[in-house]
Design a protein around this motif. Structure first.
Motif, PDB file in Angstrom:
ATOM      1  N   PRO A  33      26.864  44.451  81.670  1.00  0.00           N
ATOM      2  CA  PRO A  33      26.930  46.071  80.749  1.00  0.00           C
ATOM      3  C   PRO A  33      26.976  47.041  81.237  1.00  0.00           C
ATOM      4  O   PRO A  33      26.334  47.340  82.272  1.00  0.00           O
ATOM      5  CB  PRO A  33      25.598  45.752  79.737  1.00  0.00           C
ATOM      6  N   LEU A  34      27.728  48.031  80.710  1.00  0.00           N
ATOM      7  CA  LEU A  34      27.575  49.424  81.543  1.00  0.00           C
ATOM      8  C   LEU A  34      26.354  50.043  81.265  1.00  0.00           C
ATOM      9  O   LEU A  34      25.556  49.881  80.307  1.00  0.00           O
ATOM     10  CB  LEU A  34      28.815  50.442  80.769  1.00  0.00           C
ATOM     11  N   PRO A  35      25.892  50.994  82.199  1.00  0.00           N
ATOM     12  CA  PRO A  35      24.959  51.897  81.921  1.00  0.00           C
ATOM     13  C   PRO A  35      24.700  52.433  80.630  1.00  0.00           C
ATOM     14  O   PRO A  35      25.694  52.982  80.239  1.00  0.00           O
ATOM     15  CB  PRO A  35      24.607  52.793  83.140  1.00  0.00           C
ATOM     16  N   PHE A  36      23.399  52.803  80.276  1.00  0.00           N
ATOM     17  CA  PHE A  36      23.131  53.326  78.935  1.00  0.00           C
ATOM     18  C   PHE A  36      23.912  54.702  78.726  1.00  0.00           C
ATOM     19  O   PHE A  36      24.628  55.153  77.837  1.00  0.00           O
ATOM     20  CB  PHE A  36      21.853  53.586  78.605  1.00  0.00           C
ATOM     21  N   VAL A  37      23.929  55.441  79.968  1.00  0.00           N
ATOM     22  CA  VAL A  37      24.490  56.721  80.005  1.00  0.00           C
ATOM     23  C   VAL A  37      26.098  56.709  79.763  1.00  0.00           C
ATOM     24  O   VAL A  37      26.642  57.675  79.099  1.00  0.00           O
ATOM     25  CB  VAL A  37      24.472  57.723  81.251  1.00  0.00           C
ATOM     26  N   PHE A  69      26.662  53.086  68.895  1.00  0.00           N
ATOM     27  CA  PHE A  69      27.145  51.977  69.652  1.00  0.00           C
ATOM     28  C   PHE A  69      26.214  51.624  70.988  1.00  0.00           C
ATOM     29  O   PHE A  69      26.013  50.647  71.263  1.00  0.00           O
ATOM     30  CB  PHE A  69      28.396  52.650  70.390  1.00  0.00           C
ATOM     31  N   ALA A  70      25.332  52.488  71.248  1.00  0.00           N
ATOM     32  CA  ALA A  70      24.122  52.324  72.289  1.00  0.00           C
ATOM     33  C   ALA A  70      23.149  51.038  71.568  1.00  0.00           C
ATOM     34  O   ALA A  70      22.897  50.075  71.941  1.00  0.00           O
ATOM     35  CB  ALA A  70      23.714  53.312  72.676  1.00  0.00           C
ATOM     36  N   ALA A  71      22.896  51.477  70.223  1.00  0.00           N
ATOM     37  CA  ALA A  71      21.876  50.539  69.607  1.00  0.00           C
ATOM     38  C   ALA A  71      22.646  49.245  69.339  1.00  0.00           C
ATOM     39  O   ALA A  71      21.908  48.138  69.208  1.00  0.00           O
ATOM     40  CB  ALA A  71      21.539  51.076  68.406  1.00  0.00           C
ATOM     41  N   ASN A  72      23.880  49.201  68.971  1.00  0.00           N
ATOM     42  CA  ASN A  72      24.363  47.925  68.667  1.00  0.00           C
ATOM     43  C   ASN A  72      24.622  47.022  69.970  1.00  0.00           C
ATOM     44  O   ASN A  72      24.488  46.071  70.124  1.00  0.00           O
ATOM     45  CB  ASN A  72      26.007  48.442  68.319  1.00  0.00           C
ATOM     46  N   ALA A  73      25.081  47.755  71.079  1.00  0.00           N
ATOM     47  CA  ALA A  73      24.836  46.998  72.358  1.00  0.00           C
ATOM     48  C   ALA A  73      23.500  46.621  72.717  1.00  0.00           C
ATOM     49  O   ALA A  73      23.139  45.345  73.240  1.00  0.00           O
ATOM     50  CB  ALA A  73      25.395  47.874  73.648  1.00  0.00           C
ATOM     51  N   PHE A  74      22.405  47.421  72.651  1.00  0.00           N
ATOM     52  CA  PHE A  74      20.979  46.932  72.739  1.00  0.00           C
ATOM     53  C   PHE A  74      20.618  45.783  72.141  1.00  0.00           C
ATOM     54  O   PHE A  74      20.054  44.879  72.647  1.00  0.00           O
ATOM     55  CB  PHE A  74      20.053  48.172  72.518  1.00  0.00           C
ATOM     56  N   TRP A  75      20.672  46.127  70.535  1.00  0.00           N
ATOM     57  CA  TRP A  75      20.576  44.806  69.606  1.00  0.00           C
ATOM     58  C   TRP A  75      21.503  43.636  69.925  1.00  0.00           C
ATOM     59  O   TRP A  75      20.781  42.623  69.756  1.00  0.00           O
ATOM     60  CB  TRP A  75      20.619  45.205  68.084  1.00  0.00           C
ATOM     61  N   GLY A  76      22.532  43.917  70.275  1.00  0.00           N
ATOM     62  CA  GLY A  76      23.254  42.563  70.574  1.00  0.00           C
ATOM     63  C   GLY A  76      22.822  42.059  71.765  1.00  0.00           C
ATOM     64  O   GLY A  76      22.709  40.682  71.700  1.00  0.00           O
ATOM     65  N   THR A 132      35.720  52.553  77.847  1.00  0.00           N
ATOM     66  CA  THR A 132      34.888  51.535  78.348  1.00  0.00           C
ATOM     67  C   THR A 132      35.828  50.759  79.531  1.00  0.00           C
ATOM     68  O   THR A 132      35.283  50.538  80.286  1.00  0.00           O
ATOM     69  CB  THR A 132      34.593  50.446  77.393  1.00  0.00           C
ATOM     70  N   THR A 133      36.999  50.456  78.981  1.00  0.00           N
ATOM     71  CA  THR A 133      38.037  49.992  80.023  1.00  0.00           C
ATOM     72  C   THR A 133      38.350  50.727  81.346  1.00  0.00           C
ATOM     73  O   THR A 133      38.024  50.187  82.212  1.00  0.00           O
ATOM     74  CB  THR A 133      39.234  49.553  79.306  1.00  0.00           C
ATOM     75  N   ILE A 134      38.554  52.087  80.901  1.00  0.00           N
ATOM     76  CA  ILE A 134      38.892  53.084  82.010  1.00  0.00           C
ATOM     77  C   ILE A 134      37.521  52.861  82.846  1.00  0.00           C
ATOM     78  O   ILE A 134      37.764  52.989  84.105  1.00  0.00           O
ATOM     79  CB  ILE A 134      39.177  54.212  81.401  1.00  0.00           C
ATOM     80  N   THR A 135      36.517  53.100  82.521  1.00  0.00           N
ATOM     81  CA  THR A 135      35.252  53.125  83.400  1.00  0.00           C
ATOM     82  C   THR A 135      34.961  51.895  84.131  1.00  0.00           C
ATOM     83  O   THR A 135      34.636  52.074  85.187  1.00  0.00           O
ATOM     84  CB  THR A 135      34.058  53.468  82.365  1.00  0.00           C
ATOM     85  N   ARG A 136      35.148  50.751  83.368  1.00  0.00           N
ATOM     86  CA  ARG A 136      34.892  49.521  84.162  1.00  0.00           C
ATOM     87  C   ARG A 136      35.844  49.207  85.354  1.00  0.00           C
ATOM     88  O   ARG A 136      35.465  48.788  86.578  1.00  0.00           O
ATOM     89  CB  ARG A 136      34.998  48.285  83.137  1.00  0.00           C
ATOM     90  N   ASN A 137      37.213  49.588  85.049  1.00  0.00           N
ATOM     91  CA  ASN A 137      37.992  49.721  85.992  1.00  0.00           C
ATOM     92  C   ASN A 137      37.798  50.362  87.223  1.00  0.00           C
ATOM     93  O   ASN A 137      37.942  49.929  88.404  1.00  0.00           O
ATOM     94  CB  ASN A 137      39.520  49.893  85.679  1.00  0.00           C
ATOM     95  N   PRO A 186      33.802  45.540  90.234  1.00  0.00           N
ATOM     96  CA  PRO A 186      32.876  44.568  90.248  1.00  0.00           C
ATOM     97  C   PRO A 186      31.268  44.911  90.152  1.00  0.00           C
ATOM     98  O   PRO A 186      31.120  46.188  91.081  1.00  0.00           O
ATOM     99  CB  PRO A 186      32.928  43.617  91.327  1.00  0.00           C
ATOM    100  N   PRO A 187      30.401  44.576  89.353  1.00  0.00           N
ATOM    101  CA  PRO A 187      30.514  43.470  88.501  1.00  0.00           C
ATOM    102  C   PRO A 187      30.847  43.963  87.184  1.00  0.00           C
ATOM    103  O   PRO A 187      30.393  43.268  86.230  1.00  0.00           O
ATOM    104  CB  PRO A 187      28.919  43.106  88.582  1.00  0.00           C
TER     105      PRO A 187
END
Length: 295
Positions: A14-18, A91-98, A283-288, A292-293
């Motif tokens: 998961p990406l950092p909260f920021v 979106f942050a809460a959705n990720a957290f509760w997920g 999200t995709t741009i930042t992950r790329n 990794p990871p």
């Protein structure tokens, strides 16, 4: 590559909260600037307790003719100040509760868990947005004499104290629980039904489509709560949501619970698509970029 190999591929970290917070904030502000006039029209229609004189287009024309184009944006400062933390929290809460409900992906995500995650995110979000919603509603009212957001806050505090800013909290809670549950739950199901994207443009289209349908379904579920929330916050009655729903039905009929539905769905259906599209793209741009990871 075998299906076993594909299924054993570890899930990206998961990406950092920021990052999650920032992407939600940027997406929310983008959607708000594009579609806020529809929110003004929606609110005016919801606050009308008599037989509606105008449909959506008629209301839009009437506001512009009698009050000017600028009136369509009156009250935007409150949601704009709210939009970044609101959408970021969504979106942050959705990720957290997920993560909580799937025990950090050791349990597979299902539609039921997706709905539960969305409802929890909506509940979290509602505590943040109530004062901003109250300020917005009181500025959007046709008869409003407030000079701006600070005037609303000042007079509300003088009359009712700090808790006066949280009038309509319970109705806001149900509005956000129902919308987020419908939105995120629908997105999960629609994504599973759509054909797998073979290109970047196809992936963007799938995100926009699933987000738009999710936004429409969330709007169908939460409009009755939105109607009573708007009225409770305008008049400061402190009424509970479910008794207010019953009263509206008795006095105005079931259809009154969906006043303002057309401009609301025209905003939140494509708006839901815009939100998901922007968040997923960033999200995709930042992950790329991070590598990794995270990919």
């Amino acid at each position: 590559m075998s299906s076993a190999a594909i299924s054993s591929k570890p899930k990206p970290k998961p990406l950092p909260f920021v990052y999650t917070f920032s992407f939600g904030a940027f997406a929310g502000c983008t959607e708000l600037m594009l579609l806020f006039p529809l929110d003004t029209v929606k609110t005016r229609m919801q606050l009308n307790t008599g037989k509606s004189q105008f449909g959506m287009i008629g209301m839009l024309k009437d506001i512009v003719a009698k009050e000017g184009v600028g009136r369509l944006y009156r009250g935007i400062l409150a949601p704009f100040a709210m939009e970044a933390p609101k959408r970021a929290t969504k979106f942050a809460a959705n990720a957290f509760w997920g993560d909580v409900f799937t025990k950090k992906s050791t349990i597979p995500m299902t539609q039921s868990i997706s709905i539960l995650t969305g409802c929890a995110a909506g509940a979290t979000e509602s505590f943040l947005v109530t004062p901003f919603e109250l300020v917005k509603i009181r500025l959007q009212d046709k008869a409003s004499t407030f000079t701006g957001p600070l005037d609303v806050i000042k007079k509300t505090l003088a009359r009712s104290g700090p808790l006066g800013l949280y009038v309509g909290m319970e109705a806001t809670f149900w509005r956000h629980v129902s919308w987020n549950g419908g939105y995120f739950g629908s997105i999960f199901q629609i994504r599973s039904l759509l054909p797998k994207a073979e290109s970047k443009s196809g992936e963007l289209f799938n995100n926009f489509l699933s987000g738009s349908v999710g936004g429409a379904i969330g709007t169908v579920l939460n409009t009755p709560f939105d109607v009573v929330k708007s009225r409770i916050q305008l008049h400061g009655t402190g009424e509970w949501a479910f008794p207010a729903l019953v009263r509206v039905v008795k006095e105005e009929g079931v259809g009154a619970l969906y006043k303002g539905f057309t401009p609301k769905v025209l905003r939140l259906a494509p708006g839901g698509g815009v939100l998901l599209l922007v968040v997923e793209a960033l999200t995709t741009i930042t992950r790329n970029h991070l590598g990794p990871p995270y990919v």
